[in-house]
Design a protein around this motif. Sequence first.
Motif, mmCIF file in Angstrom:
data_model
loop_
_atom_site.group_PDB
_atom_site.id
_atom_site.type_symbol
_atom_site.label_atom_id
_atom_site.label_comp_id
_atom_site.label_asym_id
_atom_site.label_seq_id
_atom_site.Cartn_x
_atom_site.Cartn_y
_atom_site.Cartn_z
ATOM 1 N N GLU A 73 0.833 -1.211 0.000
ATOM 2 C CA GLU A 73 0.000 0.000 0.000
ATOM 3 C C GLU A 73 0.863 1.255 0.000
ATOM 4 O OE1 GLU A 73 -2.527 -0.498 3.405
ATOM 5 O OE2 GLU A 73 -3.649 -2.137 2.479
ATOM 6 N N LEU A 74 1.923 1.250 0.791
ATOM 7 C CA LEU A 74 2.814 2.414 0.830
ATOM 8 C C LEU A 74 3.551 2.596 -0.494
ATOM 9 C CD1 LEU A 74 4.281 2.192 4.445
ATOM 10 C CD2 LEU A 74 2.609 3.853 3.577
ATOM 11 N N ALA A 75 3.937 1.497 -1.117
ATOM 12 C CA ALA A 75 4.614 1.594 -2.419
ATOM 13 C C ALA A 75 3.668 2.193 -3.459
ATOM 14 C CB ALA A 75 5.104 0.219 -2.866
ATOM 15 N N ALA A 76 2.406 1.785 -3.429
ATOM 16 C CA ALA A 76 1.425 2.333 -4.370
ATOM 17 C C ALA A 76 1.202 3.824 -4.096
ATOM 18 C CB ALA A 76 0.111 1.563 -4.261
ATOM 19 N N GLU A 77 1.129 4.174 -2.815
ATOM 20 C CA GLU A 77 0.947 5.585 -2.462
ATOM 21 C C GLU A 77 2.162 6.414 -2.884
ATOM 22 O OE1 GLU A 77 -0.090 8.315 1.468
ATOM 23 O OE2 GLU A 77 -0.471 6.154 1.525
ATOM 24 N N GLU A 78 3.338 5.862 -2.701
ATOM 25 C CA GLU A 78 4.559 6.557 -3.116
ATOM 26 C C GLU A 78 4.581 6.741 -4.631
ATOM 27 O OE1 GLU A 78 9.314 6.323 -2.176
ATOM 28 O OE2 GLU A 78 8.222 4.436 -2.398
ATOM 29 N N GLN A 79 4.132 5.742 -5.360
ATOM 30 C CA GLN A 79 4.070 5.836 -6.827
ATOM 31 C C GLN A 79 3.105 6.940 -7.235
ATOM 32 O OE1 GLN A 79 6.053 4.267 -9.001
ATOM 33 N NE2 GLN A 79 5.086 5.570 -10.527
ATOM 34 N N ARG A 80 1.956 7.037 -6.565
ATOM 35 C CA ARG A 80 0.998 8.115 -6.869
ATOM 36 C C ARG A 80 1.634 9.482 -6.624
ATOM 37 N NH1 ARG A 80 -2.570 4.423 -4.610
ATOM 38 N NH2 ARG A 80 -2.498 5.376 -2.537
ATOM 39 N N LEU A 81 2.376 9.592 -5.516
ATOM 40 C CA LEU A 81 3.053 10.853 -5.210
ATOM 41 C C LEU A 81 4.065 11.197 -6.300
ATOM 42 C CD1 LEU A 81 3.862 10.939 -1.387
ATOM 43 C CD2 LEU A 81 2.597 12.630 -2.689
ATOM 44 N N THR A 82 4.792 10.198 -6.736
ATOM 45 C CA THR A 82 5.810 10.416 -7.775
ATOM 46 C C THR A 82 5.168 10.929 -9.056
ATOM 47 O OG1 THR A 82 7.163 8.679 -6.812
ATOM 48 C CG2 THR A 82 7.673 9.309 -9.069
ATOM 49 N N ALA A 89 2.201 22.058 -7.485
ATOM 50 C CA ALA A 89 3.141 23.101 -7.099
ATOM 51 C C ALA A 89 4.161 22.517 -6.112
ATOM 52 C CB ALA A 89 2.392 24.270 -6.448
ATOM 53 N N PRO A 90 5.435 22.968 -6.217
ATOM 54 C CA PRO A 90 6.491 22.416 -5.359
ATOM 55 C C PRO A 90 6.168 22.469 -3.857
ATOM 56 C CG PRO A 90 7.451 23.783 -7.062
ATOM 57 C CD PRO A 90 5.961 23.933 -7.176
ATOM 58 N N ASP A 91 5.588 23.559 -3.384
ATOM 59 C CA ASP A 91 5.247 23.655 -1.959
ATOM 60 C C ASP A 91 4.191 22.621 -1.575
ATOM 61 O OD1 ASP A 91 7.054 25.698 -1.571
ATOM 62 O OD2 ASP A 91 5.548 27.298 -1.703
ATOM 63 N N SER A 92 3.201 22.440 -2.420
ATOM 64 C CA SER A 92 2.148 21.450 -2.161
ATOM 65 C C SER A 92 2.738 20.041 -2.185
ATOM 66 C CB SER A 92 1.038 21.544 -3.208
ATOM 67 O OG SER A 92 0.374 22.772 -3.103
ATOM 68 N N PHE A 93 3.612 19.785 -3.160
ATOM 69 C CA PHE A 93 4.216 18.455 -3.256
ATOM 70 C C PHE A 93 5.080 18.165 -2.029
ATOM 71 C CE2 PHE A 93 7.549 15.470 -4.367
ATOM 72 C CZ PHE A 93 6.781 14.408 -4.807
ATOM 73 N N ARG A 94 5.859 19.155 -1.609
ATOM 74 C CA ARG A 94 6.716 18.988 -0.430
ATOM 75 C C ARG A 94 5.866 18.661 0.797
ATOM 76 N NH1 ARG A 94 9.499 23.772 -0.461
ATOM 77 N NH2 ARG A 94 10.045 23.211 -2.087
ATOM 78 N N ALA A 95 4.732 19.337 0.951
ATOM 79 C CA ALA A 95 3.836 19.082 2.090
ATOM 80 C C ALA A 95 3.287 17.654 2.015
ATOM 81 C CB ALA A 95 2.697 20.093 2.113
ATOM 82 N N MET A 96 2.893 17.233 0.805
ATOM 83 C CA MET A 96 2.385 15.858 0.643
ATOM 84 C C MET A 96 3.482 14.840 0.921
ATOM 85 S SD MET A 96 -0.297 15.967 -2.595
ATOM 86 C CE MET A 96 0.858 16.631 -3.788
ATOM 87 N N ALA A 97 4.697 15.125 0.454
ATOM 88 C CA ALA A 97 5.818 14.204 0.675
ATOM 89 C C ALA A 97 6.153 14.109 2.166
ATOM 90 C CB ALA A 97 7.036 14.648 -0.123
ATOM 91 N N GLU A 98 6.134 15.230 2.866
ATOM 92 C CA GLU A 98 6.408 15.221 4.309
ATOM 93 C C GLU A 98 5.324 14.456 5.062
ATOM 94 O OE1 GLU A 98 7.049 19.200 5.740
ATOM 95 O OE2 GLU A 98 8.792 19.484 4.446
ATOM 96 N N GLN A 99 4.078 14.660 4.646
ATOM 97 C CA GLN A 99 2.974 13.938 5.273
ATOM 98 C C GLN A 99 3.135 12.428 5.040
ATOM 99 O OE1 GLN A 99 -0.887 15.029 3.748
ATOM 100 N NE2 GLN A 99 -1.954 14.091 5.490
ATOM 101 N N PHE A 100 3.532 12.060 3.840
ATOM 102 C CA PHE A 100 3.762 10.642 3.532
ATOM 103 C C PHE A 100 4.910 10.092 4.386
ATOM 104 C CE2 PHE A 100 6.036 7.380 1.057
ATOM 105 C CZ PHE A 100 5.033 6.423 0.971
ATOM 106 N N ASP A 101 6.001 10.833 4.493
ATOM 107 C CA ASP A 101 7.135 10.389 5.316
ATOM 108 C C ASP A 101 6.720 10.196 6.770
ATOM 109 O OD1 ASP A 101 8.845 10.345 3.166
ATOM 110 O OD2 ASP A 101 9.757 12.300 3.601
#
Length: 185
Positions: A73-82, A89-101
């Motif tokens: 599930e995490l791999a699939a979620e990481e793929q969606r993020l990628t 937008a970079p700020d939005s992506f960074r926030a999503m990436a931090e939330q995922f981490d």
Amino acid sequence: MALRLLLMAALAAVGADGVRSQELSGTGPVQAPVLTLDQDRLFRDSIQGQTALERFEADRQALARENRQIEAELAAEEQRLTTLRGTVAPDSFRAMAEQFDQKVVSIRQAQDRKERQLSQRRDRLRQEVLERAAPLVLAIARERGAFVVLDKREVFLSASAIDITDMALERLGRLDGEIPPPRPD
């Protein structure tokens, strides 16, 4: 080191060949001031230990399946993020990436906690079996005239005649109804 020397001196004094010949001659259990017990085997081969280990293994496999499912599930979620990286937008992506981490770290901590709890439960069950066997081991020690029963893993050298693991397993099995008590002749 001193314990090893003491045991070697005791074996030399009794004579390992004399112990073996007494054991082979059928004159009964050897009287000895020092006996050994394989605690791991007592746990592993007792009916309670086997039940505990089977339960532990089933729970461990269930946790492994859960970990694999979470990983997928995490791999699939990481793929969606990628795939979102170039469209957000970079700020939005960074926030999503931090939330995922943070989610990954939180899940990892929870799964590690489950593994520790599982191991602790197995250790508690092992301790319970050994505590249940303690009065039986004490009785055997008294019968054999022993002053001390050492864990076999801690002994460098010993005669097999002073190992009481089989006797303890038999008595523990009798206590639990696994082995019928001996018939009076």
